[in-house]
Design a protein around this motif. Structure first.
Motif, PDB file in Angstrom:
ATOM      1  N   UNK A   1      52.462  48.751  22.073  1.00 19.03           N
ATOM      2  CA  UNK A   1      53.450  48.919  23.135  1.00 19.03           C
ATOM      3  C   UNK A   1      53.077  50.178  23.916  1.00 19.03           C
ATOM      4  N   UNK A   2      52.908  50.021  25.219  1.00 21.21           N
ATOM      5  CA  UNK A   2      52.567  51.138  26.085  1.00 21.21           C
ATOM      6  C   UNK A   2      53.811  51.499  26.882  1.00 21.21           C
ATOM      7  N   UNK A   3      54.274  52.719  26.704  1.00 19.14           N
ATOM      8  CA  UNK A   3      55.445  53.174  27.457  1.00 19.14           C
ATOM      9  C   UNK A   3      54.978  53.808  28.762  1.00 19.14           C
ATOM     10  N   UNK A   4      55.667  53.432  29.867  1.00 16.23           N
ATOM     11  CA  UNK A   4      55.242  53.898  31.183  1.00 16.23           C
ATOM     12  C   UNK A   4      56.467  54.099  32.064  1.00 16.23           C
ATOM     13  N   UNK A   5      56.423  55.164  32.826  1.00 21.11           N
ATOM     14  CA  UNK A   5      57.512  55.418  33.777  1.00 21.11           C
ATOM     15  C   UNK A   5      56.963  56.231  34.938  1.00 21.11           C
ATOM     16  N   UNK A   6      57.346  55.797  36.136  1.00 20.78           N
ATOM     17  CA  UNK A   6      57.023  56.571  37.340  1.00 20.78           C
ATOM     18  C   UNK A   6      58.244  57.391  37.714  1.00 20.78           C
ATOM     19  N   UNK A   7      58.026  58.471  38.401  1.00 23.31           N
ATOM     20  CA  UNK A   7      59.120  59.382  38.751  1.00 23.31           C
ATOM     21  C   UNK A   7      60.186  58.776  39.636  1.00 23.31           C
ATOM     22  N   UNK A   8      59.871  57.707  40.356  1.00 20.48           N
ATOM     23  CA  UNK A   8      60.854  57.106  41.261  1.00 20.48           C
ATOM     24  C   UNK A   8      61.639  55.972  40.605  1.00 20.48           C
ATOM     25  N   UNK A   9      61.362  55.679  39.349  1.00 18.67           N
ATOM     26  CA  UNK A   9      62.024  54.564  38.664  1.00 18.67           C
ATOM     27  C   UNK A   9      63.346  55.015  38.050  1.00 18.67           C
ATOM     28  N   UNK A  10      64.197  54.040  37.685  1.00 15.44           N
ATOM     29  CA  UNK A  10      65.431  54.393  36.974  1.00 15.44           C
ATOM     30  C   UNK A  10      65.112  55.172  35.695  1.00 15.44           C
ATOM     31  N   UNK A  11      66.105  55.848  35.122  1.00 13.01           N
ATOM     32  CA  UNK A  11      65.836  56.742  33.979  1.00 13.01           C
ATOM     33  C   UNK A  11      65.656  56.015  32.635  1.00 13.01           C
ATOM     34  N   UNK A  12      64.727  55.108  32.601  1.00 11.03           N
ATOM     35  CA  UNK A  12      64.336  54.480  31.334  1.00 11.03           C
ATOM     36  C   UNK A  12      62.840  54.189  31.388  1.00 11.03           C
ATOM     37  N   UNK A  13      62.280  53.985  30.245  1.00  7.07           N
ATOM     38  CA  UNK A  13      60.840  53.761  30.132  1.00  7.07           C
ATOM     39  C   UNK A  13      60.568  52.268  30.092  1.00  7.07           C
ATOM     40  N   UNK A  14      59.595  51.824  30.873  1.00 12.90           N
ATOM     41  CA  UNK A  14      59.172  50.420  30.800  1.00 12.90           C
ATOM     42  C   UNK A  14      58.251  50.248  29.607  1.00 12.90           C
ATOM     43  N   UNK A  15      58.314  49.071  29.014  1.00 17.73           N
ATOM     44  CA  UNK A  15      57.460  48.742  27.860  1.00 17.73           C
ATOM     45  C   UNK A  15      56.427  47.716  28.325  1.00 17.73           C
ATOM     46  N   UNK A  16      55.162  48.111  28.296  1.00 23.75           N
ATOM     47  CA  UNK A  16      54.069  47.239  28.695  1.00 23.75           C
ATOM     48  C   UNK A  16      53.285  46.824  27.451  1.00 23.75           C
ATOM     49  N   UNK A  17      52.675  45.655  27.518  1.00 28.36           N
ATOM     50  CA  UNK A  17      51.853  45.226  26.374  1.00 28.36           C
ATOM     51  C   UNK A  17      50.483  45.880  26.464  1.00 28.36           C
ATOM     52  N   UNK A  18      50.006  46.317  25.310  1.00 28.33           N
ATOM     53  CA  UNK A  18      48.709  46.977  25.237  1.00 28.33           C
ATOM     54  C   UNK A  18      47.709  46.123  24.480  1.00 28.33           C
ATOM     55  N   UNK A  19      46.870  46.769  23.722  1.00 25.89           N
ATOM     56  CA  UNK A  19      45.822  46.080  22.971  1.00 25.89           C
ATOM     57  C   UNK A  19      46.400  45.219  21.852  1.00 25.89           C
ATOM     58  N   UNK A  20      45.768  44.084  21.620  1.00 24.17           N
ATOM     59  CA  UNK A  20      46.143  43.222  20.502  1.00 24.17           C
ATOM     60  C   UNK A  20      45.348  43.663  19.279  1.00 24.17           C
ATOM     61  N   UNK A  21      46.001  43.628  18.122  1.00 24.63           N
ATOM     62  CA  UNK A  21      45.358  44.030  16.878  1.00 24.63           C
ATOM     63  C   UNK A  21      45.629  42.985  15.810  1.00 24.63           C
ATOM     64  N   UNK A  22      44.677  42.852  14.902  1.00 25.52           N
ATOM     65  CA  UNK A  22      44.803  41.894  13.812  1.00 25.52           C
ATOM     66  C   UNK A  22      44.564  42.612  12.496  1.00 25.52           C
ATOM     67  N   UNK A  23      45.376  42.292  11.503  1.00 24.78           N
ATOM     68  CA  UNK A  23      45.242  42.888  10.189  1.00 24.78           C
ATOM     69  C   UNK A  23      44.031  42.341   9.452  1.00 24.78           C
ATOM     70  N   UNK A  24      43.848  42.834   8.251  1.00 21.59           N
ATOM     71  CA  UNK A  24      42.713  42.461   7.414  1.00 21.59           C
ATOM     72  C   UNK A  24      43.008  41.156   6.680  1.00 21.59           C
ATOM     73  N   UNK A  25      42.025  40.275   6.625  1.00 18.47           N
ATOM     74  CA  UNK A  25      42.087  39.058   5.817  1.00 18.47           C
ATOM     75  C   UNK A  25      41.637  39.439   4.413  1.00 18.47           C
ATOM     76  N   UNK A  26      42.441  39.102   3.407  1.00 15.73           N
ATOM     77  CA  UNK A  26      42.083  39.397   2.024  1.00 15.73           C
ATOM     78  C   UNK A  26      41.849  38.096   1.276  1.00 15.73           C
ATOM     79  N   UNK A  27      40.700  37.999   0.616  1.00 16.63           N
ATOM     80  CA  UNK A  27      40.335  36.828  -0.179  1.00 16.63           C
ATOM     81  C   UNK A  27      40.118  37.269  -1.622  1.00 16.63           C
TER      82      UNK A  27
END
Length: 148
Positions: A40-66
């Motif tokens: 989750x990438x938090x982003x806010x510009x100075x002219x936006x309402x007073x909350x942070x937008x949540x943008x999608x970032x890199x996808x990650x995958x856990x370890x496969x265990x055998x």
């Protein structure tokens, strides 16, 4: 549930098959299906309402265990040994995890893409025990797709 619909039982977790590209293995006793998450990438510009937008970032995958019992086969060990010697670049493989129903039909499949063995571990030895010696592999990969 609508009238006339048939309740469908979920599949059991104890019937499965693992296919590792060009490696023949009898079977595995345990498989941990990797998780999937997005940063989750938090982003806010100075002219936006007073909350942070949540943008999608890199996808990650856990370890496969055998996990499997030790046998005479050295194929998985040799794969890990080659990675230790030369790195994973040319030793990546695709792996399929296949869920099977009670009749033996394939019901669900996950494709693990560009996988390589990043760790191999063995259960302990004990002169007082009678358990099966277990080989555990941790498989790192680039992506996972559920195709059915």
């Amino acid at each position: 549930m609508a009238t006339g619909e048939r309740l469908v039982d979920p599949y059991r977790n104890f019937r499965f098959r693992v296919e590792i590209e060009d490696i023949e293995i009898g079977g595995f006793s345990d498989v941990t299906i990797p998780d999937s998450s997005s940063d989750v990438v938090e982003y806010r510009e100075g002219t936006e309402p007073p909350y942070v937008r949540k943008l999608s970032g890199l996808n990650k995958y856990g370890v496969l265990t055998l996990k499997k019992g030790i046998t005479d086969s050295l194929e998985l060990y040799k794969w890990r040994e080659q990675i230790e010697d030369t790195g994973a670049k040319d030793l990546r493989k695709n792996i399929s995890l296949i869920l099977i129903d009670e009749e033996g039909a394939e019901k669900s499949r996950w494709e693990i893409i560009e996988a390589w063995c990043s760790k191999i571990e063995y259960s302990g030895l004990s002169a007082k025990g009678n358990e099966v010696l277990i080989e555990t592999l941790e498989i790192t990969h680039e992506r996972m797709d559920r195709v059915s």
